[in-house]
Design an enzyme around this catalytic site. Sequence first.
Site, PDB file in Angstrom:
ATOM      1  N   HIS A 125       3.061  -3.433  10.217  1.00  0.00           N
ATOM      2  CA  HIS A 125       4.200  -2.829   9.527  1.00  0.00           C
ATOM      3  C   HIS A 125       4.783  -1.701  10.476  1.00  0.00           C
ATOM      4  CE1 HIS A 125       4.626  -4.979   5.768  1.00  0.00           C
ATOM      5  NE2 HIS A 125       3.589  -4.559   5.411  1.00  0.00           N
ATOM      6  N   GLN A 136       7.229   0.775   4.287  1.00  0.00           N
ATOM      7  CA  GLN A 136       7.263   0.111   3.175  1.00  0.00           C
ATOM      8  C   GLN A 136       8.103   0.826   1.918  1.00  0.00           C
ATOM      9  OE1 GLN A 136       3.450  -1.717   3.185  1.00  0.00           O
ATOM     10  NE2 GLN A 136       4.536  -3.180   2.128  1.00  0.00           N
ATOM     11  N   HIS A 167      -2.929  -5.472   9.060  1.00  0.00           N
ATOM     12  CA  HIS A 167      -1.769  -5.824   8.282  1.00  0.00           C
ATOM     13  C   HIS A 167      -0.772  -4.497   8.352  1.00  0.00           C
ATOM     14  CE1 HIS A 167       0.344  -7.692   4.706  1.00  0.00           C
ATOM     15  NE2 HIS A 167       0.933  -6.117   4.659  1.00  0.00           N
ATOM     16  N   GLU A 168      -1.283  -3.297   8.159  1.00  0.00           N
ATOM     17  CA  GLU A 168      -0.530  -2.231   7.782  1.00  0.00           C
ATOM     18  C   GLU A 168      -0.064  -1.879   9.478  1.00  0.00           C
ATOM     19  OE1 GLU A 168       0.359  -1.611   5.004  1.00  0.00           O
ATOM     20  OE2 GLU A 168      -1.418  -2.602   3.904  1.00  0.00           O
ATOM     21  N   CYS A 222       1.631  -9.138   0.411  1.00  0.00           N
ATOM     22  CA  CYS A 222       2.366  -7.944   0.816  1.00  0.00           C
ATOM     23  C   CYS A 222       3.168  -7.163  -0.445  1.00  0.00           C
ATOM     24  CB  CYS A 222       3.250  -8.049   2.048  1.00  0.00           C
ATOM     25  SG  CYS A 222       4.277  -6.739   2.756  1.00  0.00           S
ATOM     26  N   LEU A 223       3.147  -6.056  -0.661  1.00  0.00           N
ATOM     27  CA  LEU A 223       3.951  -5.323  -1.652  1.00  0.00           C
ATOM     28  C   LEU A 223       5.473  -5.803  -1.287  1.00  0.00           C
ATOM     29  CD1 LEU A 223       1.877  -2.157  -2.243  1.00  0.00           C
ATOM     30  CD2 LEU A 223       2.065  -4.384  -3.737  1.00  0.00           C
ATOM     31  N   GLY A 238      -3.150  -1.342   0.563  1.00  0.00           N
ATOM     32  CA  GLY A 238      -2.671  -0.689   1.568  1.00  0.00           C
ATOM     33  C   GLY A 238      -1.367  -0.600   1.453  1.00  0.00           C
TER      34      GLY A 238
HETATM   35 ZN    ZN Z   1       2.275  -5.441   3.800  1.00  0.00          ZN
END
Ligand code: ZN
Length: 180
Positions: free
Chosen positions: A147, A53, A143-144, A101-102, A48
């Site tokens: 963000h 991000q 999670h997204e 997480c990226l 995701g």
């Molecule tokens: Zn993340």
Amino acid sequence: MARLLQIAQLGHPVLRQRAAEVGDVHDLPLQALIDDMLQTVADANGVGIAAPQVYESRRIFIIASWPNPRYPYAPKMEPTVLINPAITWQSEATEKDWEGCLSIPGMRGLVPRHKAIRVRYLSRDNEPLETEYSGFVARIVQHELDHLNGIVFLDRVESTRELVMQKEWLKIVARQGRAE
Ligand code: ZN
């Protein structure tokens, strides 16, 4: 052609802002951003990615669960774009499981999330949809969505003892028999 985008790392203010609602879904630069996000999340072995991000403070994210080196046990699904998402229902039951997480590379944490959620959103064709998700995919959605509100998974970890580095996490999931 879709481009690979740079991924904002923890500490950059864009990850701590509330992202703005999307007005015109058919806007061409917005559609190009979505193509670039799809390419970027696949290249990074992500499941995701949210627009903040990639330094775009707008209410868009992609969920794209598939088994990959970062998440060996992830279920496979078609990548889905959610615009202006809103949770319309969530299960009372929660469960803790690992997230990464990226924007926080190399770290994993145990995060409590609702087991199932229903979310209303616009597709990239401006179609209003409502979908119920459960399990790992419901976790990705939560999670997204965080963000878009300036929240990262570290904020939801209940104890710093439930944070581990990727290298050790791979051993833990192997011991649990979840890695394929
Ligand atoms: Zn993340």
